[in-house]
Motif scaffolding. Structure first.
Motif, short mmCIF file in Angstrom:
data_model
loop_
_atom_site.label_atom_id
_atom_site.label_comp_id
_atom_site.label_asym_id
_atom_site.label_seq_id
_atom_site.Cartn_x
_atom_site.Cartn_y
_atom_site.Cartn_z
N GLY A 11 7.78 15.81 -9.06
CA GLY A 11 7.67 14.38 -8.80
C GLY A 11 8.41 13.98 -7.54
N VAL A 12 9.52 14.64 -7.25
CA VAL A 12 10.27 14.37 -6.02
C VAL A 12 9.44 14.76 -4.80
CG1 VAL A 12 12.30 15.06 -4.68
CG2 VAL A 12 12.53 14.53 -7.11
N PHE A 13 8.73 15.89 -4.91
CA PHE A 13 7.91 16.35 -3.79
C PHE A 13 6.59 15.60 -3.69
CE2 PHE A 13 10.53 20.24 -4.47
CZ PHE A 13 11.21 20.15 -3.27
N SER A 14 6.22 14.89 -4.74
CA SER A 14 5.10 13.96 -4.77
C SER A 14 3.80 14.52 -4.22
CB SER A 14 5.53 12.69 -4.03
OG SER A 14 4.60 11.68 -4.17
N TRP A 15 3.28 13.94 -3.15
CA TRP A 15 1.98 14.33 -2.61
C TRP A 15 1.97 15.77 -2.11
CZ3 TRP A 15 -2.29 12.11 -3.82
CH2 TRP A 15 -2.32 10.76 -4.12
N GLY A 16 3.11 16.29 -1.71
CA GLY A 16 3.18 17.69 -1.28
C GLY A 16 2.76 18.63 -2.38
N TYR A 17 3.22 18.37 -3.61
CA TYR A 17 2.84 19.22 -4.74
C TYR A 17 1.38 19.02 -5.11
CZ TYR A 17 2.64 21.46 -9.26
OH TYR A 17 2.28 22.27 -10.31
N VAL A 18 0.89 17.79 -5.02
CA VAL A 18 -0.52 17.52 -5.34
C VAL A 18 -1.42 18.29 -4.39
CG1 VAL A 18 -2.29 15.74 -5.44
CG2 VAL A 18 -0.02 15.27 -6.34
N ILE A 19 -1.11 18.28 -3.11
CA ILE A 19 -1.91 19.00 -2.12
C ILE A 19 -1.80 20.50 -2.34
CG2 ILE A 19 -2.10 19.52 0.35
CD1 ILE A 19 -1.23 16.55 0.81
N THR A 40 0.83 -1.20 0.00
CA THR A 40 0.00 0.00 0.00
C THR A 40 0.86 1.25 0.00
OG1 THR A 40 -1.74 -1.16 1.19
CG2 THR A 40 -1.81 1.24 1.23
N ILE A 41 1.88 1.27 0.82
CA ILE A 41 2.78 2.42 0.88
C ILE A 41 3.51 2.60 -0.44
CG2 ILE A 41 4.89 3.30 1.97
CD1 ILE A 41 3.84 2.01 4.59
N THR A 42 3.99 1.51 -1.02
CA THR A 42 4.71 1.59 -2.29
C THR A 42 3.81 2.13 -3.39
OG1 THR A 42 6.12 -0.25 -1.68
CG2 THR A 42 6.00 0.29 -4.00
N TYR A 43 2.58 1.63 -3.49
CA TYR A 43 1.66 2.10 -4.52
C TYR A 43 1.24 3.54 -4.27
CZ TYR A 43 1.37 -2.71 -6.14
OH TYR A 43 1.66 -3.95 -6.63
N GLY A 44 1.09 3.93 -3.04
CA GLY A 44 0.73 5.30 -2.71
C GLY A 44 1.82 6.28 -3.11
N ILE A 45 3.07 5.90 -2.88
CA ILE A 45 4.19 6.75 -3.28
C ILE A 45 4.26 6.83 -4.80
CG2 ILE A 45 6.71 6.90 -3.32
CD1 ILE A 45 6.64 5.69 -0.46
N THR A 46 4.07 5.72 -5.47
CA THR A 46 4.11 5.70 -6.92
C THR A 46 2.97 6.52 -7.51
OG1 THR A 46 5.08 3.50 -6.85
CG2 THR A 46 4.14 4.20 -8.94
N LEU A 47 1.79 6.40 -6.98
CA LEU A 47 0.64 7.16 -7.46
C LEU A 47 0.85 8.65 -7.25
CD1 LEU A 47 -2.25 7.31 -8.56
CD2 LEU A 47 -3.05 7.07 -6.21
N GLY A 48 1.35 9.05 -6.09
CA GLY A 48 1.61 10.45 -5.81
C GLY A 48 2.65 11.04 -6.73
N THR A 49 3.71 10.29 -6.99
CA THR A 49 4.75 10.76 -7.89
C THR A 49 4.22 10.92 -9.30
OG1 THR A 49 6.43 9.66 -6.55
CG2 THR A 49 7.05 10.24 -8.79
N CYS A 50 3.48 9.94 -9.77
CA CYS A 50 2.92 9.98 -11.11
C CYS A 50 1.93 11.14 -11.25
CB CYS A 50 2.24 8.66 -11.42
SG CYS A 50 1.62 8.55 -13.09
#
Length: 55
Positions: free
Chosen positions: A41-49, A11-21
């Protein structure tokens, strides 16, 4: 117990991958710049939020 740990890791791996993508696609669509997309992409979910709050 071992099965639960395995599911958590997946779950953690897929969450990180989804956030990066997701952050990379949003960034490239918005800025049309590969370097910015990679940085976001490095900032991942931070940029999405951030994008969800600002835009």
């Amino acid at each position: 117990m071992a099965e639960s740990n395995s599911n958590n890791k997946n779950t953690i791996t897929y969450g990180i991958t989804l956030g990066t993508c997701l952050s990379t696609v949003i960034s490239y669509t918005n800025w049309e710049s590969i370097p910015w997309a990679l940085l976001h992409g490095v900032f991942s979910w931070g940029y999405v939020i951030y994008y969800a709050i600002v835009y």
